[in-house]
Design an enzyme around this catalytic site. Structure first.
Site, PDB file in Angstrom:
ATOM      1  N   HIS A   1      19.553  -5.437 -12.144  1.00  0.00           N
ATOM      2  CA  HIS A   1      20.908  -5.182 -11.660  1.00  0.00           C
ATOM      3  C   HIS A   1      20.856  -4.245 -10.446  1.00  0.00           C
ATOM      4  O   HIS A   1      20.110  -3.264 -10.456  1.00  0.00           O
ATOM      5  CB  HIS A   1      21.742  -4.556 -12.786  1.00  0.00           C
ATOM      6  CG  HIS A   1      23.167  -4.357 -12.388  1.00  0.00           C
ATOM      7  ND1 HIS A   1      24.091  -5.386 -12.392  1.00  0.00           N
ATOM      8  CD2 HIS A   1      23.814  -3.271 -11.919  1.00  0.00           C
ATOM      9  CE1 HIS A   1      25.252  -4.925 -11.958  1.00  0.00           C
ATOM     10  NE2 HIS A   1      25.107  -3.646 -11.664  1.00  0.00           N
TER      11      HIS A   1
ATOM     12  N   ASP B   1      21.524  -6.905 -23.969  1.00  0.00           N
ATOM     13  CA  ASP B   1      22.232  -6.952 -25.257  1.00  0.00           C
ATOM     14  C   ASP B   1      23.483  -7.805 -25.058  1.00  0.00           C
ATOM     15  O   ASP B   1      23.616  -8.490 -24.049  1.00  0.00           O
ATOM     16  CB  ASP B   1      22.517  -5.544 -25.799  1.00  0.00           C
ATOM     17  CG  ASP B   1      23.494  -4.773 -24.922  1.00  0.00           C
ATOM     18  OD1 ASP B   1      24.086  -5.375 -23.996  1.00  0.00           O
ATOM     19  OD2 ASP B   1      23.684  -3.568 -25.171  1.00  0.00           O
TER      20      ASP B   1
HETATM   21  C1  GRF Z   1      20.098  -9.359  -7.249  1.00  0.00           C
HETATM   22  O1  GRF Z   1      20.651  -8.329  -6.468  1.00  0.00           O
HETATM   23  C2  GRF Z   1      20.217  -9.040  -8.713  1.00  0.00           C
HETATM   24  O2  GRF Z   1      20.107  -7.678  -8.986  1.00  0.00           O
HETATM   25  C3  GRF Z   1      21.604  -9.506  -9.020  1.00  0.00           C
HETATM   26  O3  GRF Z   1      21.778 -10.674  -8.265  1.00  0.00           O
HETATM   27  C4  GRF Z   1      20.917 -10.641  -7.146  1.00  0.00           C
HETATM   28  C5  GRF Z   1      20.067 -11.856  -7.226  1.00  0.00           C
HETATM   29  O4  GRF Z   1      19.241 -12.041  -6.110  1.00  0.00           O
HETATM   30  N1  GRF Z   1      21.782  -9.669 -10.449  1.00  0.00           N
HETATM   31  P1  GRF Z   1      18.095 -13.123  -6.141  1.00  0.00           P
HETATM   32  O5  GRF Z   1      18.738 -14.461  -6.552  1.00  0.00           O
HETATM   33  O6  GRF Z   1      17.056 -12.693  -7.126  1.00  0.00           O
HETATM   34  O7  GRF Z   1      17.558 -13.169  -4.748  1.00  0.00           O
END
Ligand code: GRF
Length: 206
Positions: free
Chosen positions: A112, A144
């Site tokens: 995240h 979770d």
């Molecule tokens: C990333 O910033 C991730 O943290 C979020 O969505 C984005 C996905 O980027 N959940 P990618 O598809 O891995 O390039």
């Protein structure tokens, strides 16, 4: 090398975190291998990246399932078919429902783009800019049943600069995501993560 953990990745888009995991798992001695990539978006770049690495990649159509539970069952069936032992969510834009989360309890990770528990949900970088925080970062956590609420495995900070836009901040955070995610998967695969209450304890390496 001893047997590697069989990992499935769920991704909806660009797949740069998937790429970081694929690159890490190509290195000799990495304790996990990506054996399947599933996407809820047809033509997602993540599927193309997987195919390029010779990893089975499949679009699972959400419209073909009557509800979320049925969709998750379709994902679960594919994961089981490929003997997947752990799951990484990598830019997966749906909420994994209870059946999926329970099937991989303690063995499902998410990345995240904020220092959780701040700025969960969509647009972690936009939220950080809107709040005027001076630091933000990336989090890898166990999944979770809540939205970005699972126990935290690894975090890294980045500065938020005065002239940052969503794009520049996202790029800075992404560098840390790509560093943290393979490291967290390594810890999981080496069996070095344990839970004490809601805290993840990381056992030292040998
Ligand atoms: C990333 O910033 C991730 O943290 C979020 O969505 C984005 C996905 O980027 N959940 P990618 O598809 O891995 O390039």
């Amino acid at each position: 090398m001893s047997r590697r953990l069989r990992v499935g990745v769920l991704a909806s888009g660009r797949g740069s975190n998937l790429q970081a995991l694929l690159d890490a798992s190509a290195a000799p001695g990495f304790p996990a291998e990506i054996v399947l990539v599933l996407s809820d978006r047809e033509g997602a770049e993540a599927l193309v990246r997987a195919a390029r690495h010779g990893v089975p990649a499949r679009f699972v159509d959400p419209k073909a399932a009557p509800d979320r539970a049925a969709y998750d069952e379709a994902l679960l069936a594919a994961l089981r078919e490929h003997g997947v032992e752990a799951v990484c969510l990598a830019g997966y834009m749906r909420i994994a429902g209870p059946a999926l989360v329970r099937a991989y309890a303690g063995r499902m990770l998410n990345v995240h783009p904020s220092l959780l528990p701040a700025f969960s949900g969509l647009g972690g970088q936009r939220q950080a800019l809107a709040h005027g925080v001076r630091v933000s970062g990336a989090t890898v956590h166990l999944v979770d049943e809540g939205l970005d609420t699972g126990p935290i495995v690894l975090q890294a900070c980045v500065p938020v600069l005065a002239d940052d836009t969503e794009a520049t901040l996202s790029a800075r955070i992404l560098v840390e995501e790509h560093r943290l995610y393979p490291e967290a998967l390594r810890l999981l695969a080496e069996g070095r993560l344990s839970l004490v209450g809601r805290r993840v304890v990381i056992e030292p390496g040998r």
